[in-house]
Design a protein around this motif. Structure first.
Motif, short mmCIF file in Angstrom:
data_model
loop_
_atom_site.label_atom_id
_atom_site.label_comp_id
_atom_site.label_asym_id
_atom_site.label_seq_id
_atom_site.Cartn_x
_atom_site.Cartn_y
_atom_site.Cartn_z
N TYR A 114 34.17 24.27 32.75
CA TYR A 114 34.45 23.03 33.48
C TYR A 114 33.35 22.75 34.48
N LEU A 115 32.91 21.50 34.52
CA LEU A 115 32.07 21.02 35.60
C LEU A 115 32.45 19.59 35.88
N GLN A 116 32.30 19.16 37.13
CA GLN A 116 32.73 17.83 37.52
C GLN A 116 31.75 16.75 37.05
N GLU A 117 30.48 17.10 36.91
CA GLU A 117 29.48 16.11 36.51
C GLU A 117 29.40 16.05 34.99
N PRO A 118 29.30 14.87 34.41
CA PRO A 118 29.17 14.77 32.96
C PRO A 118 27.78 15.20 32.49
N ASP A 119 27.73 16.24 31.67
CA ASP A 119 26.44 16.71 31.14
C ASP A 119 26.24 16.16 29.74
#
Length: 263
Positions: A114-119
């Motif tokens: 999970y990461l908050q920024e869209p990669d």
């Protein structure tokens, strides 16, 4: 948008080519092979058809032009390389011109789940397959046009509609519940939660209700709005959405279905 990022996006060369490291290609491989096992019986047929059309590589991060070539053929869209975070003005401008923003970085293994920024994995795997579908492509284009013309306050309401459709939308199909939202499709945990959790609320899409529903980006979603089919996005795009935004502002937000974020 409006905050800093720990990630630095790669700059494409003059031919649009990005040089990815062996580790970045390995992360892509591990992400896509894991998530592909979650798709059967969960992703909607339209997404699976788009995924088949894209033929994303398993052993390396795809080049944006590879994806754009397929999107142009189907719906006239293409990918646009952007930094890790862009302004809302730039975001809406790109969508209004049928250019889908793709941040040219891939998550670290520390943020693998999970990461908050869209990669690039979220954008390419989560969203681009459905950009081959006319209804999804047209709705995203219309959304960009509306957002580009909207003021800051109205954009906050529009963001909720995007969240509950493009990012976290579900379908109630004759074959059962299916996913079309890229925020779910690119996350194994959210895929299982959205489809099978007894805690999640799943209700038929009501655009006015969606515009009034608060959300948090750092939790499993307590509520999902469901369409019957992806083509329903054609009908939503024909609504006077900005008039509904004004009505939503007058009615106010619904009570949040989650605890306040710890400060």
């Amino acid at each position: 948008m409006g905050k800093s990022s720990q990630y630095v996006s790669h700059q494409p060369d003059e031919d649009g080519f990005i040089q990815w490291s062996d580790e970045e290609n390995s992360i892509w491989h591990d992400l896509i092979t894991r998530q592909l096992t979650c798709m059967p019986g969960n992703a909607c047929d339209e997404y699976l058809a788009g995924l088949d059309a894209l033929q994303l590589p398993l052993d390396r991060v795809p080049q944006l032009e590879e994806v754009s070539a397929v999107l142009r053929q189907h719906t006239g869209w293409e990918c646009a390389a952007v930094p890790a975070l862009i302004s809302f003005d730039k975001f809406f401008e790109l969508l209004a011109n049928r250019r889908f923003p793709v941040a040219t970085f891939i998550r670290s293994r520390e943020e693998f789940d999970y990461l908050q920024e869209p990669d690039i994995f979220h954008e390419i795997f989560g969203h681009c397959p459905l950009l081959t579908h006319p209804a999804f492509a047209d709705f995203t284009h219309k959304y960009g046009q509306l957002g580009l013309a909207a003021n800051k306050e109205d954009r906050v309401y529009l963001a909720r509609l995007y969240w509950f459709t493009v990012e976290f939308g579900l379908l109630n199909t004759p074959q059962g519940l299916r996913i079309y939202g890229g925020g779910v499709l690119s996350s194994p945990g959210e895929t299982q939660y959205a489809m099978h959790s007894d805690e999640a609320i799943r209700q038929d899409m009501d655009v006015l209700e969606a515009l009034r529903t608060p959300y948090r980006i750092d939790i499993m979603q307590p509520i999902y709005y469901c369409l019957k089919q992806v083509d329903d996005l054609f009908d939503i795009g024909k609504l006077d959405i900005m008039s509904l935004v004004q009505t939503a502002k007058k009615m106010g937000l619904k009570a949040p279905l989650f605890a306040p974020k710890a400060s």
